[in-house]
Design a protein around this motif. Structure first.
Motif, PDB file in Angstrom:
ATOM      1  N   SER A   2       0.909  -1.225   0.015  1.00  7.97           N
ATOM      2  CA  SER A   2      -0.174  -0.151  -0.107  1.00  7.97           C
ATOM      3  C   SER A   2       0.664   1.180   0.032  1.00  7.97           C
ATOM      4  O   SER A   2       2.046   1.270   0.460  1.00  7.97           O
ATOM      5  CB  SER A   2      -0.830   0.044   1.231  1.00  7.97           C
ATOM      6  OG  SER A   2      -0.039   0.135   2.492  1.00  7.97           O
ATOM      7  N   LEU A   3       0.207   2.176  -0.586  1.00 15.94           N
ATOM      8  CA  LEU A   3       1.015   3.588  -0.402  1.00 15.94           C
ATOM      9  C   LEU A   3       1.329   4.168   0.797  1.00 15.94           C
ATOM     10  O   LEU A   3       2.411   4.566   1.034  1.00 15.94           O
ATOM     11  CB  LEU A   3       0.001   4.597  -1.123  1.00 15.94           C
ATOM     12  CG  LEU A   3       0.791   6.156  -1.302  1.00 15.94           C
ATOM     13  CD1 LEU A   3       2.143   6.183  -2.201  1.00 15.94           C
ATOM     14  CD2 LEU A   3      -0.304   7.094  -1.826  1.00 15.94           C
ATOM     15  N   ARG A   4       0.523   3.860   1.881  1.00 16.16           N
ATOM     16  CA  ARG A   4       0.736   4.073   3.365  1.00 16.16           C
ATOM     17  C   ARG A   4       1.978   3.448   3.959  1.00 16.16           C
ATOM     18  O   ARG A   4       3.005   3.918   4.436  1.00 16.16           O
ATOM     19  CB  ARG A   4      -0.369   3.999   4.082  1.00 16.16           C
ATOM     20  CG  ARG A   4      -0.074   4.275   5.649  1.00 16.16           C
ATOM     21  CD  ARG A   4      -1.376   3.773   6.443  1.00 16.16           C
ATOM     22  NE  ARG A   4      -1.074   4.148   8.003  1.00 16.16           N
ATOM     23  CZ  ARG A   4      -0.453   3.314   8.713  1.00 16.16           C
ATOM     24  NH1 ARG A   4      -0.300   2.226   8.576  1.00 16.16           N
ATOM     25  NH2 ARG A   4      -0.463   3.588  10.109  1.00 16.16           N
ATOM     26  N   LEU A   5       2.062   2.022   3.751  1.00 10.77           N
ATOM     27  CA  LEU A   5       3.134   1.419   4.048  1.00 10.77           C
ATOM     28  C   LEU A   5       4.471   1.819   3.437  1.00 10.77           C
ATOM     29  O   LEU A   5       5.368   1.901   3.991  1.00 10.77           O
ATOM     30  CB  LEU A   5       2.910  -0.209   3.554  1.00 10.77           C
ATOM     31  CG  LEU A   5       3.978  -1.299   4.333  1.00 10.77           C
ATOM     32  CD1 LEU A   5       4.138  -1.003   5.926  1.00 10.77           C
ATOM     33  CD2 LEU A   5       3.562  -2.423   4.093  1.00 10.77           C
ATOM     34  N   THR A   6       4.519   2.139   2.054  1.00  6.78           N
ATOM     35  CA  THR A   6       5.583   2.641   1.222  1.00  6.78           C
ATOM     36  C   THR A   6       6.204   3.803   2.119  1.00  6.78           C
ATOM     37  O   THR A   6       7.411   3.974   2.218  1.00  6.78           O
ATOM     38  CB  THR A   6       5.113   2.857  -0.130  1.00  6.78           C
ATOM     39  OG1 THR A   6       4.772   1.601  -0.676  1.00  6.78           O
ATOM     40  CG2 THR A   6       6.391   3.357  -0.952  1.00  6.78           C
ATOM     41  N   ASP A  41       1.096  -5.196   9.542  1.00 11.99           N
ATOM     42  CA  ASP A  41       0.430  -4.746  10.790  1.00 11.99           C
ATOM     43  C   ASP A  41       1.646  -3.768  11.841  1.00 11.99           C
ATOM     44  O   ASP A  41       1.329  -3.352  12.883  1.00 11.99           O
ATOM     45  CB  ASP A  41       0.281  -5.850  11.654  1.00 11.99           C
ATOM     46  CG  ASP A  41       1.376  -6.983  11.984  1.00 11.99           C
ATOM     47  OD1 ASP A  41       2.385  -6.549  11.533  1.00 11.99           O
ATOM     48  OD2 ASP A  41       1.144  -7.975  12.503  1.00 11.99           O
ATOM     49  N   LEU A  42       2.884  -3.339  11.005  1.00 14.29           N
ATOM     50  CA  LEU A  42       3.682  -2.618  11.697  1.00 14.29           C
ATOM     51  C   LEU A  42       4.220  -3.224  13.035  1.00 14.29           C
ATOM     52  O   LEU A  42       4.747  -2.442  13.719  1.00 14.29           O
ATOM     53  CB  LEU A  42       3.262  -1.424  11.929  1.00 14.29           C
ATOM     54  CG  LEU A  42       2.802  -0.353  10.648  1.00 14.29           C
ATOM     55  CD1 LEU A  42       2.374   0.861  11.029  1.00 14.29           C
ATOM     56  CD2 LEU A  42       3.973  -0.252   9.742  1.00 14.29           C
ATOM     57  N   LYS A  43       4.216  -4.533  12.900  1.00 14.09           N
ATOM     58  CA  LYS A  43       4.793  -5.022  14.158  1.00 14.09           C
ATOM     59  C   LYS A  43       6.180  -5.296  14.234  1.00 14.09           C
ATOM     60  O   LYS A  43       6.945  -5.398  15.178  1.00 14.09           O
ATOM     61  CB  LYS A  43       4.083  -6.542  14.590  1.00 14.09           C
ATOM     62  CG  LYS A  43       2.660  -6.394  15.130  1.00 14.09           C
ATOM     63  CD  LYS A  43       2.342  -5.881  16.276  1.00 14.09           C
ATOM     64  CE  LYS A  43       0.831  -5.731  16.487  1.00 14.09           C
ATOM     65  NZ  LYS A  43       0.257  -4.961  17.514  1.00 14.09           N
ATOM     66  N   THR A  83       4.973   0.412  17.453  1.00 19.26           N
ATOM     67  CA  THR A  83       6.414   0.505  17.248  1.00 19.26           C
ATOM     68  C   THR A  83       6.972  -0.725  16.762  1.00 19.26           C
ATOM     69  O   THR A  83       6.994  -1.733  17.450  1.00 19.26           O
ATOM     70  CB  THR A  83       7.321   0.848  18.306  1.00 19.26           C
ATOM     71  OG1 THR A  83       6.632   2.343  18.832  1.00 19.26           O
ATOM     72  CG2 THR A  83       8.578   1.020  17.983  1.00 19.26           C
ATOM     73  N   PRO A  84       7.332  -0.881  15.392  1.00 19.56           N
ATOM     74  CA  PRO A  84       7.862  -2.076  15.047  1.00 19.56           C
ATOM     75  C   PRO A  84       9.188  -2.488  15.438  1.00 19.56           C
ATOM     76  O   PRO A  84      10.101  -1.594  15.727  1.00 19.56           O
ATOM     77  CB  PRO A  84       8.072  -1.989  13.222  1.00 19.56           C
ATOM     78  CG  PRO A  84       8.307  -0.416  13.069  1.00 19.56           C
ATOM     79  CD  PRO A  84       7.472   0.440  14.519  1.00 19.56           C
ATOM     80  N   VAL A  85       9.329  -3.680  15.799  1.00 20.15           N
ATOM     81  CA  VAL A  85      10.361  -4.382  16.375  1.00 20.15           C
ATOM     82  C   VAL A  85      11.391  -4.391  15.233  1.00 20.15           C
ATOM     83  O   VAL A  85      11.244  -5.055  14.102  1.00 20.15           O
ATOM     84  CB  VAL A  85      10.432  -5.730  16.928  1.00 20.15           C
ATOM     85  CG1 VAL A  85      11.486  -6.377  17.362  1.00 20.15           C
ATOM     86  CG2 VAL A  85       9.416  -5.784  18.044  1.00 20.15           C
TER      87      VAL A  85
END
Length: 126
Positions: A2-6, A41-43, A83-85
């Motif tokens: 997705s654009l957001r994830l990019t 999920d940004l984990k 916050t991603p690890v």
């Protein structure tokens, strides 16, 4: 993707790169953050680093040991729901690029077919 994830990946890349350059000593090695790949999920996030003129294993091990500290510094500037690890991995593309350029230079030094034919014609006197 997705654009957001990019956009999140690019933002994380820029901020992690700043922390790595500003807050850590690498003993003459050049350490760059080449890419960040966060999960949907940004984990978790894989951080691809390039290392020039240094011991790759030591640099990656140090970054993985310090990942909590780096996460804390980055997340003070980047506000996300979770916050991603961070997991650091070596990206050898820069070294491969240098090797390819060196190989191309060597290939360029090899006489080409046209040059060989011209030399043969000059020897024949035609």
């Amino acid at each position: 993707m997705s654009l957001r994830l990019t956009r999140v990946n690019e933002l994380l890349k820029r901020e992690i790169g700043g922390v790595v350059q500003r807050d850590y000593e690498w003993g003459g090695a050049l350490v760059t953050v080449n890419a960040v790949e966060a999960t949907q999920d940004l984990k978790e996030a894989a951080v691809w680093v390039g290392v020039l003129a240094g011991d790759v294993q030591k640099v990656v091990a140090k970054l993985n040991r310090e990942h909590g500290s780096i996460q804390t510094k980055v997340m003070k500037r980047v506000v996300l729901k979770s916050t991603p690890v961070l997991r650091f991995r070596h990206d050898g593309s820069a070294e491969r690029g240098v090797e390819i350029v060196n190989l191309l230079d060597e290939v360029d030094k090899i006489p080409k077919a046209q040059e060989v034919e011209e030399e043969v014609e000059e020897e024949d006197g035609t």
